[in-house]
Design a protein around this motif. Sequence first.
Motif, PDB file in Angstrom:
ATOM      1  N   LYS A 302      45.635  47.647  28.220  1.00 26.39           N
ATOM      2  CA  LYS A 302      47.022  47.264  27.951  1.00 26.39           C
ATOM      3  C   LYS A 302      47.237  47.333  26.445  1.00 26.39           C
ATOM      4  CE  LYS A 302      48.656  42.879  28.277  1.00 26.39           C
ATOM      5  NZ  LYS A 302      49.593  42.532  27.180  1.00 26.39           N
ATOM      6  N   GLN A 309      50.676  40.698  32.662  1.00 25.35           N
ATOM      7  CA  GLN A 309      49.813  41.339  33.659  1.00 25.35           C
ATOM      8  C   GLN A 309      50.506  41.403  35.003  1.00 25.35           C
ATOM      9  OE1 GLN A 309      46.482  39.413  35.783  1.00 25.35           O
ATOM     10  NE2 GLN A 309      45.138  40.735  34.562  1.00 25.35           N
ATOM     11  N   THR A 310      51.182  40.322  35.371  1.00 23.64           N
ATOM     12  CA  THR A 310      51.927  40.253  36.625  1.00 23.64           C
ATOM     13  C   THR A 310      53.377  39.902  36.298  1.00 23.64           C
ATOM     14  OG1 THR A 310      51.323  37.923  36.896  1.00 23.64           O
ATOM     15  CG2 THR A 310      49.904  39.551  37.957  1.00 23.64           C
ATOM     16  N   SER A 323      55.373  45.077  34.456  1.00 24.32           N
ATOM     17  CA  SER A 323      54.101  44.365  34.341  1.00 24.32           C
ATOM     18  C   SER A 323      52.989  45.368  34.567  1.00 24.32           C
ATOM     19  CB  SER A 323      54.010  43.227  35.365  1.00 24.32           C
ATOM     20  OG  SER A 323      54.001  43.740  36.683  1.00 24.32           O
ATOM     21  N   VAL A 324      51.781  44.987  34.201  1.00 24.60           N
ATOM     22  CA  VAL A 324      50.636  45.873  34.399  1.00 24.60           C
ATOM     23  C   VAL A 324      50.495  46.230  35.874  1.00 24.60           C
ATOM     24  CG1 VAL A 324      48.124  46.060  34.268  1.00 24.60           C
ATOM     25  CG2 VAL A 324      49.390  45.028  32.370  1.00 24.60           C
ATOM     26  N   GLU A 325      50.530  45.224  36.730  1.00 27.17           N
ATOM     27  CA  GLU A 325      50.289  45.498  38.156  1.00 27.17           C
ATOM     28  C   GLU A 325      51.363  46.400  38.731  1.00 27.17           C
ATOM     29  OE1 GLU A 325      52.372  42.071  40.864  1.00 27.17           O
ATOM     30  OE2 GLU A 325      50.268  41.751  40.361  1.00 27.17           O
ATOM     31  N   SER A 345      42.239  40.930  39.322  1.00 25.55           N
ATOM     32  CA  SER A 345      41.515  41.468  38.172  1.00 25.55           C
ATOM     33  C   SER A 345      40.454  40.480  37.725  1.00 25.55           C
ATOM     34  CB  SER A 345      42.478  41.755  37.018  1.00 25.55           C
ATOM     35  OG  SER A 345      43.064  40.550  36.559  1.00 25.55           O
ATOM     36  N   ARG A 348      42.478  37.465  33.155  1.00 29.23           N
ATOM     37  CA  ARG A 348      43.796  37.974  32.800  1.00 29.23           C
ATOM     38  C   ARG A 348      44.062  37.695  31.330  1.00 29.23           C
ATOM     39  NH1 ARG A 348      47.866  35.952  36.520  1.00 29.23           N
ATOM     40  NH2 ARG A 348      49.402  36.408  34.911  1.00 29.23           N
ATOM     41  N   THR A 355      44.485  44.608  25.749  1.00 30.80           N
ATOM     42  CA  THR A 355      43.162  44.806  26.334  1.00 30.80           C
ATOM     43  C   THR A 355      42.696  46.200  25.950  1.00 30.80           C
ATOM     44  OG1 THR A 355      43.600  43.320  28.192  1.00 30.80           O
ATOM     45  CG2 THR A 355      41.811  44.890  28.462  1.00 30.80           C
TER      46      THR A 355
END
Length: 535
Positions: A302, A309-310, A323-325, A345, A348, A355
Amino acid sequence: MLSLKEKDRPIVRKLFDAGCCARCVLRFCCVGTYSSYRQPYEDIHRELFAFIGEENSKSHDASDQGQSEDPPSKRMKIEDNGSLEDSVTPAEPKTVSDICPVCLGVLQHFCDHTYAKQVSDAVKKEQYEFDRLVLTVSLPAQLSVREHSCWLHIKREVREKSMCLGKDDVIQVKDAFKWAVQGKIGQDLGANVLANSAFEVSVGFTHPETDEDCHFLATICPDCFKPTKNKLEPFKLEVPPCFQQGASIFTRMAVVKALEKISDEKFSRHYPCPPKKPETTCTALDTTCLHNSVFIAGRYNKFSRELPQTPWVIDGERRMEGSVEELIAAPLLFSFRADGFNFSSSGREDVDVRTLGNGRPFTMELLNPHRAKFNTTEIRQLQETINQSSDKIRVRDLQIVTREATSRMKEGEEEKTKSYSALIWTHKVISSTDLEFLGNIKDLKIAQKTPLRVLHRRPLAVRQRLIHSMSVSYLDTHHFTLKLCTQAGTYIKEFVHGDFGRTKPNLCDLMKTDADILELDVESVDIDWPPAIPD
């Protein structure tokens, strides 16, 4: 061809006299050859009547098929003037049902090509890709009661013939149905029907007319029919509790358990043997399809400090787009044609944390995928599609894994190490010599209360963590870069600023000055999973 023996002859007669259909006769005679049930119903019926030495009359055949014996017939009527005249007289209304009292018509009316095509057409409409399937069948619980009743009806005959035969030897309705119909369904779909498969086709039947057949068991064996907690309230609100129409406590397992407890004498006092013939046949429920989940694993980087993340939802309102997901899931959902997903994951990062390095391991469960098979080249193409969709993330080592393999990501997660790089600000003026002692600290034990910022979603606890090592790079009189190798699960921000004393010791304590973290990056997540895929 039906594998019947001389000793079966009186049993066959007794079952026919009770109104049982031809396939139920085979079941109670313990005929276990698949091919016997696959035969057309008329052929099975004809062979059984030939076996017992009776003519396979039209009335018998029509009765077992659930059809009228004859269409309205042309009869002769003598008029008052003595002449004869042809007239059509309606057939007499039937007083006895033609539907099997044991299988309630399942083995009579739903084992032909018509129903098989109905099922296969429903499957084709869902547009799954598969070459094998498993057929599952859901039957009304009252069929177990009716089967028990029929078994008691022939039990005396069995004993008189000194036959070594138990109720468990009787072929189940579910098995007989599958043997009769699944080959036709598989042929129409061009797929093998197996005992186990990732793709499941489910058919079911209901029979409202006989729903109350099970209710007497709740009085005799109340312990077998205890509603679960979330079902207690509806039972209190509606009277009476156990005997309401469609009460969900009468599951097949509960009914079977009660039948194992009840004595033959007590059962016979409360339920007729053989069972009464119904007026209606079972109704087929909609065919449903379900494919087992497919699990995708990989690592993600990321690069944005404005990407959660979510999905980030606060008080019902979404903050920040994407979001990442979601960036990872969108191409996968489209390609696998899945109904949904579950993302997991190895830890988080906060929305403002990058990341880097080899990335963070993740798994994604794709729910009910309509396409499940992808080759290596196609998975590489999917990975590239994800990477081209946004410059905020990047995915590597994308691969299909088993459900069991996903547990390796979480195994011993807290014993693994993670490396971080942080930009630190200090209140007091510092020099490079003021930082040297930090590099000498090894395996520092800290105690962290659940941080205030996550207390709304995590239980209050004190967690013991290790800071394995630290190194520093001096920048100016108020800034330096701190690199840490820590036990997984360590809250780095709280270790730096102390979280109002909730983390002890902390960097402020060690440096004897106020300090805060301005930027944080995850440099590595030291978990050797999933396996690296060479470029």
